[in-house]
Design a protein around this motif. Structure first.
Motif, short mmCIF file in Angstrom:
data_model
loop_
_atom_site.label_atom_id
_atom_site.label_comp_id
_atom_site.label_asym_id
_atom_site.label_seq_id
_atom_site.Cartn_x
_atom_site.Cartn_y
_atom_site.Cartn_z
N THR A 95 17.19 4.08 4.50
CA THR A 95 17.97 3.90 5.73
C THR A 95 19.17 4.84 5.82
N GLN A 104 17.88 -4.61 6.78
CA GLN A 104 16.92 -4.70 5.68
C GLN A 104 17.54 -5.35 4.44
N ASP A 162 20.39 -0.24 10.17
CA ASP A 162 19.10 -0.50 9.53
C ASP A 162 19.29 -1.00 8.11
#
Length: 586
Positions: A125, A89, A85
């Motif tokens: 994250t 991102q 993640d």
């Protein structure tokens, strides 16, 4: 992993291990090896860095891995599931590269919106994944699981639920630090005769804090250095990767220099500095309990430190001198695990703590110096000079000293490359058939390019320096302006020579970073009677070279003198030898 996110290198450090290491260092001076897990990738921070080709990214990754993989750390790979993640991102966090000229004016000390954004991504994250595992320990204690079988069964079931392995849990259970190496502000400059490439390389360290109501990723260290490489278009260069073109040579040089800077920056982080304890003390020397297993090398410097507890309970560090490693201990040797160091300043006692003082293995030397040359006769024997009289010049020099001894086990042995420039007076006239009013000579100058070996012998703060060298020197004599049919004309005559010299000096160590020295030398370069003459009109360029032989002789033999300041630098913007190779085209 997204193609646009070319790389990210992440390491997780064990916090309780780190805290224990710090406390142990304060009490007994022992360094505890840090356990590191990593993702083999590199984060490209802005649009300019995304112009790097995949092959270039591969070169950076290989060199970063070689540099950051230091003996003081134990390494394990971290599962990509922990940062998937974050990677996704982070791909969307891009900023246009700032104006490079503006970047040169202290940008590294200014707030950076990019770092703020990536901190938010980290907390959104990576931190939650770490906390999931940390919470397992709390849940296990709350469940009153008393036997090892119960605990293993519990952890195994949770690992399956979370989609990870027991090994992953072991690696992350006590993670405290995450670091991200990065590249940004990549640029290329191209002309007909020169090529350069540069970028900012850095490391950002985060501490994962679970104090308070919300876990946070706190930036604790932010270090950037700019690194450049150079090449000459159309030239080929020999490298460790074989013969490469000018672009590849410049890029590899910049990467090599950047990694060297990043290694020094990592070693200088307080949590990761090597620290040891004095085992024995002798006359201006001592032994201590670090060696090959920790990556200690000859000529490494260590501060003698004392930890003092203040009235408010905080602990401060006081420096009481410093030492320099002269031999590195081997844990498998019959003599035991003892490295030896020379005491440069201070009076350490048995049990005193030594703390690493990291520097790259290149020293920069700034000089004020005298150049030796004089005419062997004032009257010309040829047809260039009517007369010429000049002697010596005074100016400056700058050298780069590469520490060879740390790789050979020889204390304070350097390879030195240097450049010097000096200015002096000149008198006399040229004798030119094409000019009615013969040009008067007004000034002289000297340029020197030198290569040498340097050996230093320390006795406390004082050091004797010996330097045998080869020198290539160019002496230039300039004329006053003369007018010919209304045109202003300037002349210059040049004389070159190559020879041997030897310098000696006495230095005093002002600190681990700086030495001040003064010395003298003697040149054995002989006499050269051959001159090249050029002229220019007005503000034009020099040209129309003519060679004159057996004219006034220039004697390069004689005494020289210098005063100098040696700086052990933490980083450099480029590799000096590679820059010389680039300009010379070899």
């Amino acid at each position: 992993m997204s193609k646009t996110f070319l790389a990210l290198l992440t390491a997780l450090f064990i916090p309780y291990f780190t805290v224990y290491s710090q406390e142990t260092s304060k009490e007994a001076g022992k360094y505890e090896r840090k356990s590191v897990t990593y993702i083999n990738a590199l984060w490209l921070m802005d649009e300019s860095a995304h112009r790097l080709a995949p092959e270039q990214v591969g070169v950076i990754l290989d060199k970063v891995k070689q540099g950051i993989t230091m003996k003081r750390f134990d390494y394990n790979p971290v599962p990509e599931s922990f940062i998937t993640d974050f990677v996704n991102q982070a791909n969307s966090v891009r900023f246009p590269p700032p104006d490079f000229t503006q970047a040169q004016r202290g940008w590294e000390n200014q707030p950076d919106a990019m770092l703020d954004s990536i901190t938010v991504v980290m907390e959104r994250t990576v931190v939650p994944r770490i906390l999931e595992i940390v919470d397992l320990a709390k849940e296990m204690r709350a469940g009153n699981l008393t036997t090892e079988q119960q605990r293993n069964s519990f952890m195994s079931d949770k690992a399956k639920t979370m989609g990870i392995t027991m090994e992953d849990i072991d690696k992350v259970m006590n993670s405290a630090f995450i670091y991200i190496p990065l590249i940004r502000r990549y640029h290329e400059d191209i002309s007909d005769s020169a090529y350069s490439v540069g970028f900012d390389a850095g490391i950002i360290w985060f501490r994962i804090s679970t104090k308070g109501e919300k876990a946070k990723a706190i930036p604790v260290v932010r270090k950037f250095t700019h690194s450049s490489g150079f090449g000459r278009p159309g030239q080929s260069y020999v490298t460790s990767a074989g013969i490469v073109g000018h672009r590849d040579f410049a890029f590899r040089s910049a990467v090599k220099n950047a990694v060297r800077n990043l290694v020094s920056a990592t070693q200088d982080i307080p949590e990761f500095r090597l620290s040891g304890q004095v085992l024995e003390q002798g006359f201006l020397n001592l032994s201590f309990d670090l060696g090959k297993n920790e990556g200690v090398k000859v000529d490494d410097k260590y501060n003698i430190v004392e930890f003092i507890e203040e009235a408010d309970g905080t602990v401060s560090q006081k420096k009481n001198g410093w030492v320099m490693v002269t031999s590195v201990g081997d844990s498998n040797s019959k003599q035991g695990y003892k490295s030896k160091a020379q005491i440069i300043a201070g009076s350490p006692f048995t049990g005193a703590i030594l703390s690493e003082y990291p520097r790259i293995p290149i020293d920069i030397v700034f000089k004020g110096r005298m150049f030796a040359y004089k005419t062997d006769s004032v009257v010309s024997n040829g047809n260039l000079f009517d007369s010429l009289d000049l002697s010596d010049a005074y100016g400056f020099g700058i050298d780069a000293q590469y520490n060879l001894g740390r790789y050979m086990g020889i204390n304070q042995l350097f390879f030195d490359i240097g450049f010097g420039m000096g200015f002096g007076s000149a008198s006399g006239k040229l004798s030119l058939s094409a000019v009615t009013d013969q040009p008067k000579l007004s000034s002289s100058g000297c340029m020197a390019f030198e290569g040498s070996l340097v050996k230093k012998f320390y006795m406390g703060r004082f050091a004797l320096m010996l330097q045998p060298l080869f020198s290539y020197q160019t002496i230039t004599v300039l004329s006053d302006k003369v007018s010919n049919n209304g045109t202003d004309i300037y002349y210059r005559a040049t004389n070159t020579n190559l020879g041997f010299a030897i310098n000696g000096g006495l230095e005093i160590a002002l600190s681990p970073a700086f030495n001040f020295g003064a010395g003298a030398g003697y040149q054995l370069m002989g006499i050269n009677k051959d001159w090249d003459l050029e002229y220019k009109t007005g503000g034009g360029s020099w040209g129309d070279k003519s060679t004159f032989t057996n004219d006034v002789g220039l004697d390069y033999t004689g005494l020289t003198a210098q005063v100098y300041l040696t700086w052990s630098v933490p980083a450099l913007p480029f590799d000096p030898i590679d820059m010389i190779r680039a300009n010379a085209g070899f």
